[in-house]
Design a protein around this motif. Structure first.
Motif, PDB file in Angstrom:
ATOM      1  N   SER A 114     -57.514  80.157 -14.334  1.00  0.00           N
ATOM      2  CA  SER A 114     -56.292  80.972 -14.330  1.00  0.00           C
ATOM      3  C   SER A 114     -55.544  80.752 -13.026  1.00  0.00           C
ATOM      4  N   MET A 115     -54.221  80.944 -13.083  1.00  0.00           N
ATOM      5  CA  MET A 115     -53.309  80.731 -11.944  1.00  0.00           C
ATOM      6  C   MET A 115     -52.345  81.913 -11.886  1.00  0.00           C
ATOM      7  N   LYS A 116     -52.810  83.073 -11.486  1.00  0.00           N
ATOM      8  CA  LYS A 116     -51.997  84.279 -11.619  1.00  0.00           C
ATOM      9  C   LYS A 116     -51.115  84.522 -10.397  1.00  0.00           C
ATOM     10  N   ALA A 117     -49.934  85.089 -10.669  1.00  0.00           N
ATOM     11  CA  ALA A 117     -49.001  85.483  -9.612  1.00  0.00           C
ATOM     12  C   ALA A 117     -48.134  86.596 -10.167  1.00  0.00           C
ATOM     13  N   SER A 118     -47.558  87.412  -9.289  1.00  0.00           N
ATOM     14  CA  SER A 118     -46.586  88.416  -9.729  1.00  0.00           C
ATOM     15  C   SER A 118     -45.199  87.810  -9.821  1.00  0.00           C
ATOM     16  N   ASN A 119     -44.988  86.683  -9.162  1.00  0.00           N
ATOM     17  CA  ASN A 119     -43.734  85.935  -9.227  1.00  0.00           C
ATOM     18  C   ASN A 119     -43.799  85.029 -10.456  1.00  0.00           C
ATOM     19  N   THR A 120     -42.954  85.280 -11.445  1.00  0.00           N
ATOM     20  CA  THR A 120     -43.038  84.545 -12.710  1.00  0.00           C
ATOM     21  C   THR A 120     -42.776  83.056 -12.525  1.00  0.00           C
ATOM     22  N   HIS A 121     -41.862  82.685 -11.619  1.00  0.00           N
ATOM     23  CA  HIS A 121     -41.601  81.266 -11.381  1.00  0.00           C
ATOM     24  C   HIS A 121     -42.848  80.576 -10.844  1.00  0.00           C
ATOM     25  N   VAL A 122     -43.489  81.189  -9.850  1.00  0.00           N
ATOM     26  CA  VAL A 122     -44.686  80.596  -9.248  1.00  0.00           C
ATOM     27  C   VAL A 122     -45.793  80.484 -10.295  1.00  0.00           C
ATOM     28  N   MET A 123     -45.956  81.536 -11.078  1.00  0.00           N
ATOM     29  CA  MET A 123     -47.020  81.543 -12.094  1.00  0.00           C
ATOM     30  C   MET A 123     -46.822  80.425 -13.107  1.00  0.00           C
ATOM     31  N   ILE A 124     -45.608  80.302 -13.645  1.00  0.00           N
ATOM     32  CA  ILE A 124     -45.331  79.270 -14.651  1.00  0.00           C
ATOM     33  C   ILE A 124     -45.522  77.879 -14.056  1.00  0.00           C
ATOM     34  N   GLN A 125     -44.988  77.663 -12.865  1.00  0.00           N
ATOM     35  CA  GLN A 125     -45.091  76.344 -12.240  1.00  0.00           C
ATOM     36  C   GLN A 125     -46.544  75.989 -11.925  1.00  0.00           C
TER      37      GLN A 125
END
Length: 623
Positions: A208-219
């Motif tokens: 998993s590659m989780k982030a609260s920033n949707t751009h960072v998460m998707i990238q």
């Protein structure tokens, strides 16, 4: 461009291997699995078992509990035993941060262990700059291998699965100094641990590659898949937007991140992390999976292979926006009827008072209206003139010449208009119906190849309930907007003018395009949480929701702060029972505040930092 599972005219799932988690098979073409996490103290065996059973009863397929110490690890044996005695075979996952000894103990009792590669071996990040020589870096990796290998060997022996769960906000100092706080750093953090697993011939892994920033998460997920293809890896993916918040905002933000990837064909198991009771997370997961399945089964609208986009970067399309009603950061339009215009409350509903000023209480705003049908009533015509004087763009369906700005309507499945015709308009209204993502990407590729920079506004129709619409608009339009495609939205649902406007604003905020209110990064709570997260989050939202551009993190414990709130301007973090720490960025500026005083101290901090303004309480409507 790096290798990548290519975007084509049809969604197809990225092929992964099967990883058993207890009796549940993840990856390999199996159904996308639904997960959640308990909010009880794991030492409270009875309460935790009751939560897991309730989760299983509403459709959760894998349940996770926090294991921060040896007592929690030992409690997992009793939790697993009681679940089996009560006839529940739902797999149990132990969530580990900072404590390898607990992981080595709990692996005897659970079906999967989640480790955070940013803190399993490494201490809490100091966020200090340090230069690592090649020798230093190799020594760090040897230390990591020495500390991590025993868990790998034990998981291999017991056939227990492992999630290598990278979080954007908790990367190690080693990774931060080598790669920065970036998607590349997130991927490399996971691969450091993966190389050890593969060296020991252990492959029961999930990433998993989780982030609260949707751009960072998707990238990060897309970059991970690219690296997996390069390395010949095929491990399943667990998708999630961490600390998404609650309510409509939390659902849309989760849908933007998780849904964008599912509709790319990525993802084998998901969790929607909401600051709500854990069973409230299950239905949004189900809705996302249903949407993904619809795209997998859909007949393609147009044969197409995308050539003009880099999926690893956010690349905002450079539209030629010259009209006042269209904003660079993203516009909100509404489609209205004459009956809407005749309502006394209509102007305040769309977010302006009678002097044409934005209402700052809720920071509602609308940039333009598309009027359905012929407007005949004098009062409605008078209101339109007032709205035009306020700077609201007006467009008519039946007689476009009445509008302030010319537009070209393009409907899904229609042949594309000529570039010459499009260039004569000020705005393209792209009406999306069924195959929204692929049709839109096809159209934008057509525009880019022909160097057409006319702004594009999406019009979408949804007939479902509010939650279903939140999930669909987040996944479908969020996927496009996070790739820099599109200049605004016109939401046309059965929910009404106010709801449609709010859906559009929440979507743009979740895509990090336009800030219309405070952004809250709040964790979903777990057994580590040191205060009533739902109640406190609501209190903080009530006091501070009127500050656009300000990001406030509300974190239940120090494990989730300051690192996990890396994207926030301010942090409200549980430090010990009954005590709160306040942060500005990653710096703790006020420690061990009594819980009863902490919200007031947060407001005082916002004032001293110059971001506070008093909320307005009056709404002025046009009668």
């Amino acid at each position: 461009m790096k290798k990548y599972c290519s975007f084509t005219f049809k969604t197809s799932r990225f092929p992964t291997r099967v990883v058993p988690v207890g009796d549940v098979l993840v990856g390999g073409g199996n159904s996308i699995r639904i997960q959640s996490m308990t909010t009880t103290d794991t030492k409270d065996v009875k309460g935790t078992v009751e939560q897991i059973m309730r989760l299983a009863d509403v459709g959760c397929e894998i349940a996770r509990v926090t294991v921060q110490g040896m007592k929690e690890a030992q409690s997992c044996e009793k939790i697993k035993s009681e679940l089996i005695q009560k006839g529940y075979t739902i797999p149990l996952v132990a969530d580990i941060h900072f404590f390898p000894k607990a992981a080595m103990t709990v692996v005897d009792f659970v079906d999967k262990v989640r480790i955070n590669p940013g803190n399993y071996v490494d201490p809490r990040a100091s966020f200090k700059t340090r230069t690592y020589s090649e020798s230093d870096y190799q020594k760090e990796l040897l230390r990591l291998e020495e500390k991590f290998s025993p868990l790998v060997e034990k998981c291999k022996k017991l056939k227990v699965a492992m999630r290598i769960g990278t979080n954007h906000g908790s990367l190690s100092d080693r990774i931060m100094n080598q790669f920065g706080d970036s998607p590349q750093g997130m991927v490399e953090s996971a691969l450091e641990y993966t190389r050890i697993c593969r060296k020991l011939d252990y492959h029961q892994l999930i990433f998993s590659m989780k982030a609260s920033n949707t751009h960072v998460m998707i990238q990060a997920y897309r970059l991970l898949v690219s690296r997996m293809i390069e390395l010949g890896l095929d491990y399943p993916l667990h998708l999630g937007v961490t600390e998404a918040g609650n309510g409509e905002e939390g659902r849309i933000k989760s849908a933007v991140g998780i849904g964008s990837l599912l509709l790319d064909g990525l993802g084998d198991t998901i969790r929607v992390s909401l600051t709500e009771d854990p069973w409230q997370e299950i239905e949004p997961c189900r809705q996302l999976i249903n949407l993904s399945n619809k795209y997998l089964q859909m007949q393609p609208s147009l044969p197409f292979v995308e050539k003009n986009r880099n999926p690893y970067e956010y690349q905002k399309r450079n539209s030629q926006i010259s009209n006042k009603p269209l904003l660079k950061e993203g516009s909100i339009y509404l489609r209205v009827l004459e009956d809407d215009l005749l309502k006394d409350s209509f102007v305040s509903e769309i977010g302006l008072n009678s002097e044409g000023e934005s209402l700052s209480k809720d920071l509602k705003t609308v940039d333009g209206l598309f009027i359905n049908g012929s407007i005949a009533h004098p009062n409605a015509l008078e209101k339109i003139e007032v709205l035009k004087n306020m700077g609201i763009g007006i467009f008519y369906d039946k007689d476009e010449k009445k509008g302030d700005t010319s537009y070209f309507s393009v409907n899904e499945k229609d042949a594309f208009p000529t570039i010459e015709a499009l260039n004569q308009s000020d705005l393209i209204l792209l009406k999306l119906n069924t195959d929204k993502i692929h049709y839109a990407r096809t159209f934008f590729d057509y525009l880019k190849e022909n160097k057409c920079l006319i702004p594009v506004l999406y019009e979408v129709k949804y007939s479902g309930c509010k939650d279903e619409t939140s999930i669909s608009i987040g996944a479908e339009l969020g996927s496009l907007l996070c790739d820099g495609l599109g200049d605004g939205v016109l939401v046309n649902s059965q929910l009404g003018v106010t709801e449609n406007r709010q859906l559009g604003l929440n979507l743009l905020q979740a895509c990090r395009l336009r800030s219309s209110k405070t952004e809250f990064i709040s964790c979903p709570s777990c057994g580590r949480t040191l205060f009533d997260l739902q109640t406190v989050t609501q209190k903080i939202q009530e006091r501070t929701a009127h500050l656009p551009g300000v990001k406030i993190a509300i974190m239940g414990c120090v494990v989730n702060g300051p690192g996990e709130m890396a994207d926030a301007d301010f942090g409200y973090v549980g430090s010990r029972p009954g005590m709160i720490d306040l942060y500005v960025g990653k710096e703790c500026v006020d420690k061990h505040i009594e819980h009863s005083q902490a919200v007031d101290r947060l407001v005082a901090l916002l004032k001293t930092q110059g971001v506070w303004k008093e909320p307005e309480t009056s709404l002025v409507s046009l009668s």
